[in-house]
Design an enzyme around this catalytic site. Sequence first.
Site, PDB file in Angstrom:
ATOM      1  N   LYS A  53      21.941 158.320   8.816  1.00 44.96           N
ATOM      2  CA  LYS A  53      21.187 157.473   9.741  1.00 44.96           C
ATOM      3  C   LYS A  53      21.793 156.070   9.668  1.00 44.96           C
ATOM      4  O   LYS A  53      22.197 155.683   8.588  1.00 44.96           O
ATOM      5  CB  LYS A  53      19.709 157.411   9.316  1.00 44.96           C
ATOM      6  N   GLU A  61       9.204 157.662  10.755  1.00 44.77           N
ATOM      7  CA  GLU A  61      10.217 157.048   9.887  1.00 44.77           C
ATOM      8  C   GLU A  61       9.742 155.744   9.255  1.00 44.77           C
ATOM      9  O   GLU A  61       9.067 154.959   9.904  1.00 44.77           O
ATOM     10  CB  GLU A  61      11.448 156.706  10.746  1.00 44.77           C
TER      11      GLU A  61
HETATM   12 MG    MG Z   1      12.441 157.137   4.411  1.00 43.79          MG
END
Ligand code: MG
Length: 214
Positions: free
Chosen positions: A144, A168
């Site tokens: 990410k 998230e």
């Molecule tokens: Mg996390």
Amino acid sequence: NIKACIFDLDGVIVDTAVYHYKAWRRLANQLGFDFTEEQNEELKGISRIESLKIILNWGAVSKSDKEMQELATLKNNWYVEMITKMTPEEILPGAKEFLELVRTNHYLTALGSASKNSETILKQIGLMHLFDALVDGNKVTKSKPNPEVFLVGAKELNVQPEECVVFEDAIAGIQAAKAGNMKAIGIGRAAVLNEADLVVAGLFEMTIEKMENL
Ligand code: MG
Ligand code: G6P
């Protein structure tokens, strides 16, 4: 419309950041330097090896690729020692309840985590059965904010990215969700997670309605 929920693990379902911090700090100390809990924030959502590179940079220490692999393994051994003692009591408030709620309402669920230890953690806290798909650091290579981990999740669930909501706690994770054309709900502070479609303090604040009204 929304068909699936994809959950990050660390910081959303469970708070393992404190164990990561302990283990990384032990490693840094062994190398002759220290770093703060605030610096640790920057490591959230970042893969093991990328985290190590950032930490070594803080200590102005340089290591070969082979040495870095060894240091990452050493840190992971200390980390695994701690997470194998985790219990269901460490599930963050509302996480289990929200997972059950979305499943009752016929949404699909997936895990989307950078961690290579996600199965160990899910087994320890007893939540394995609440996920239709598990995508973690063992299945993807791009860290990410690259959307790979969430796109693979959508694929495994057989849904389109636009039909997914991602939960998230890391800025990099919110960016990954948006890059993947998904809705993103931030878990934490709005000031930090300003790119999210909605920010809540924890899954205990989530409802189906909030998710459907994004
Ligand atoms: Mg996390
Ligand atoms: C999560 C955590 C990161 C961690 C990464 C890899 O994204 O937020 O702090 O570095 O997972 O975890 P692992 O268990 O594979 O070392």
